[in-house]
Design a protein around this motif. Structure first.
Motif: not given
Lengths: 389, 366
Positions: B232-257
């Motif tokens: 969730a959040g405003p514009l989200t364009d930090d792909l590196e951060l989102v990738g890091a979330l996935e690499n640390h065990g998150a399976c992102i199933v949707g958003d509110s951005v």
């Protein structure tokens, strides 16, 4: 004749005791932002209270730190408006000045000063679970449709208040309120004019004199107060207390530092004195003569913080000329994003015009962002630049 | 290498590499009336396109290293953009359309207007309410914007042109929704979708539609594993951060951005007065001025997606999202939904070690 101090005390007391009494009597109370068209609400017999004004009282009473800590905004507090934080902290802090503000029945917020007021009132109304009405004032004067838009919102506001309280708008009271506001704003402007030729009213006194025009605009007492101030400080009045004249006349641009006893930092040199703070002139609202609902569109759409920066810059330049200003101190108030828009362009413009100016970073109500040592040192350099000019 | 790898590579580069973006935009500029930058999804790119301009959502890494700063505490996105423009890195724009939303963007516009050398600016007043007067006013403002943009491009914005643009953009929204369904089913990596969706806000939309059709047709052979979380959040364009979330065990199933689900969840309706339909669409979206930034409620959306936690990626000093977060976090806590807040400094390269530690702890908690 009553002194201005007596009238000011009476307005202050009426405001706080009147609010407590209204609560006791079950009369509706609204929290409003500083540039809400209160004339409409008063014409519906609503008691209007200004949390921003109360935040000033809290800051001046040394309560800002406690209240900001109780705001529930935690780690974000450093980036948010201190008025909003103090207000949000009001619900949890203890030993509040005047026992705090009585709980409102509803709130009205406008964005003609900033967008923060909407966010803050929205969050607050959700926390308190009370209704909120927001009035949207388009910025600048680019849109020809804006008057119609604002007028429609006024009608919606009347309906909203009617729904909340069952009270109708009294057109006669509305006309009276609008006429009083118009007269009060003109007189308030004249109070400032006293300092155009010579310093006749101390800047700290003017800052402290702001409360009536903010919180009681529309009532006849404000006109009486302004008239009395003018009389007391007029050169024609043989008993007038006229301040010692400075060699260098300064303009303080923006919010005062409410937590300081004198509202502005000391210059430690009587040759330098503030003769004008343009912030107090933000309430010189431009009411047209009609005294109708429509007549409340212009003053509240054309508020200082709703002007585009170029207009603010032009206005300041005009004040520099009118008040024979030798130097401008621009208060970059970290609480107010909207007011920061023009600070750097204004400083650059003034410097191009050969007018010494300096930007001082601080906050209107949170003393944590005030460093006396740093400010004194900046002011010393500023004084030197004026002397050199 | 799969068929969609070149698409992903191109899209990631559009978002992360300002030099790649610049080169691409130079070619776009040559074949359009010019490029109009816009700051929010509440500005209808359809009108910009119908006026003959290339609509460029101002998003992604701007490439600022340092530059003239606005006074604090403006949000990091606005600071980054201002610094970039002042260093002449985004001089390809014919104009800018500003929303009348948060104070940081208002300040950016206002400061910009005091500069003699910047591109032309327009503002779209986005009402703070969503009632009858707001709809009427926004409709009139959309007409005004269309007419001003048409004058700038020396063309007209006819209903036919606008309708065609809306149809094209609705197609994109529909394809993105298909991708979101795959993300929810764990058959598409969220960071890939975010890269594509974000790049799509900058690419030529014809070209992007073709790209998206191919991308939407792709699917992972095995479902992704990991803790199901929602962003969730405003514009989200930090792909590196989102990738890091996935690499640390998150399976992102949707958003509110804003550049994700909130952009594509609803089409603009057609039929009737076209400007009224656009206004209705905008007013039905959550927005910084209307404050209700996550509509419907985050808890409901998280439940719908089967997410066990919500990660807020807020831009540093983003005032509307701070207020929204404070409200949402309190509500989510009451419903025992775990949350993590990461504040992102727009344009800051690399991840902070502190953030990585917090992500790891949050994943363990889930």
């Amino acid at each position: 004749m009553e002194s201005s101090r007596t009238i000011l005390t009476k307005i202050f007391t009426d405001y706080y005791l009147g609010a407590a009494q209204a609560k006791k009597d079950g009369k509706p109370i609204a929290y409003v932002t500083a540039f809400t068209p209160v004339e409409i609400l008063r014409a519906m017999d609503i008691t209007c209270l200004y949390p921003e004004s109360y935040a000033v009282v809290c800051s001046a009473s040394g309560k800002a730190g406690d209240m900001i800590g109780s705001s529930g905004m935690g780690q974000f507090a450093g980036d948010l408006c201190s008025y909003s934080l103090i207000s949000l902290g009001m619900d949890h802090a203890e030993r509040l000045p005047y026992g705090g503000l009585p709980e409102p029945d509803f709130m009205v917020a406008t964005n003609n000063q900033c967008g923060t007021t909407l966010l803050w009132f929205r969050l607050w109304s959700q926390r308190k679970n009370i209704p909120l009405f927001m009035i949207d004032y388009p910025t600048g004067s680019e849109n020809t449709d804006q008057n119609e838009y604002v007028y429609r919102q006024y009608l919606a506001l009347i309906e909203f208040v009617k729904k909340q309280t069952g009270r109708d708008l009294d057109q006669r009271v509305l006309a009276q309120q609008a006429a009083n506001s118009r007269a009060a704003c003109k007189l308030w402007s004249q109070v400032h004019v006293l300092n155009q030729a010579a310093l006749q009213i101390d800047a700290a006194k003017l800052a402290n004199a702001l409360f009536p025009i903010v919180a009681a605009r529309g009532t006849p007492a404000v006109c009486r107060y302004c008239e009395t101030l003018i009389h007391e400080h007029s050169r024609e009045n043989e008993n007038a207390v006229i301040a010692a004249q400075p060699s260098f006349r300064l303009l303080w641009h923006g919010y005062p530092l409410w937590f300081l006893p004198k509202r502005y930092p000391s210059f430690n040199d009587d040759r330098f004195q503030i003769v004008l703070n343009d912030y107090t002139l933000w309430w010189d609202l431009d009411y047209p003569a009609a005294d109708t609902l429509e007549s409340l569109i212009r003053p509240y759409t054309s508020t200082y913080l709703n002007w585009l920066p170029q207009r603010r810059i032009d206005w300041t330049e005009q004040l520099v000329r009118d008040y024979a200003i030798d130097g401008v101190i621009l208060h970059a108030n970290r609480s107010c994003r909207r007011a920061l828009a023009h600070v750097i362009p204004l400083r650059d413009h003034l410097l191009r015009q050969g007018i010494p100016s300096i930007i001082l970073e601080s906050d209107m109500a949170n003393p944590d962002y005030y460093s006396p040592e740093k400010m004194n040192s900046q002011l010393e350099s500023f004084k030197e630049s004026i002397l050199a000019a | 290498m799969t068929a969609v790898d070149p698409i992903l590579k191109n899209c990631r580069s559009m978002v992360l590499n300002p030099h790649h973006r610049r080169a691409y935009l130079q070619s776009v500029s040559a074949r359009s009336c010019g490029i109009i930058g816009y700051f929010s999804n509440y500005i209808p790119a359809e009108i910009i396109a119908a006026a003959g301009f290339h609509p460029l959502r101002l998003i992604g890494c701007f490439g600022s290293v340092s530059g003239p700063a606005l006074c604090d505490p403006m949000c990091s996105f606005v600071q980054d953009f201002y610094a970039t423009q002042c260093s002449g890195l985004a001089d390809l724009l014919t104009g800018l359309v500003f929303p009348n939303s948060c104070d940081s963007l208002k300040v950016l516009r206002q400061v910009w207007q005091t500069r003699p050398d910047g591109p032309q600016c327009w503002t779209l007043d986005h009402p703070v309410n969503t009632d009858g007067p707001a709809l009427l006013y926004l409709t009139s403002q959309l007409r005004r914007l269309a007419s001003e943009l048409a004058a700038a491009s020396r063309s007209t914005v006819s209903d036919e042109k606008l309708h065609a643009a809306i149809t094209e953009y609705n197609t994109i929204r529909g394809l993105l929704r298909q991708c979101y369904a795959k993300v929810e089913a764990r058959r598409l990596r969220y960071s890939d979708l975010l890269a594509v969706a974000t790049a799509g806000l900058m690419l030529d939309r014809n070209e992007f539609t073709r790209m998206l059709q191919e991308f939407a047709g792709s699917s992972l052979s095995q479902p992704l594993s990991g803790n199901p979380v929602m962003l969730a959040g405003p514009l989200t364009d930090d792909l590196e951060l989102v990738g890091a979330l996935e690499n640390h065990g998150a399976c992102i199933v949707g958003d509110s951005v804003t550049n994700g689900w909130r952009y594509c969840s609803q089409d603009i309706a057609t039929g009737g007065d076209i400007y009224t339909k656009i206004a209705q669409h905008i007013l039905s979206q959550a927005s910084p001025t209307a404050f209700d930034l996550h509509r419907p409620s985050l808890a409901a959306r998280a439940a719908e997606l089967g997410a066990c936690g919500i990660i807020f990626l807020n831009q540093e000093r983003c005032e509307p999202h701070v207020h929204s977060y404070v409200k949402c976090a309190a509500e989510l806590e009451q419903q025992s939904i775990k949350t993590l807040l990461i504040e992102v400094e727009h344009g800051r390269p690399g991840l902070q070690a502190r953030d990585l530690m917090r992500i790891e702890s949050f994943m363990e908690l889930l």
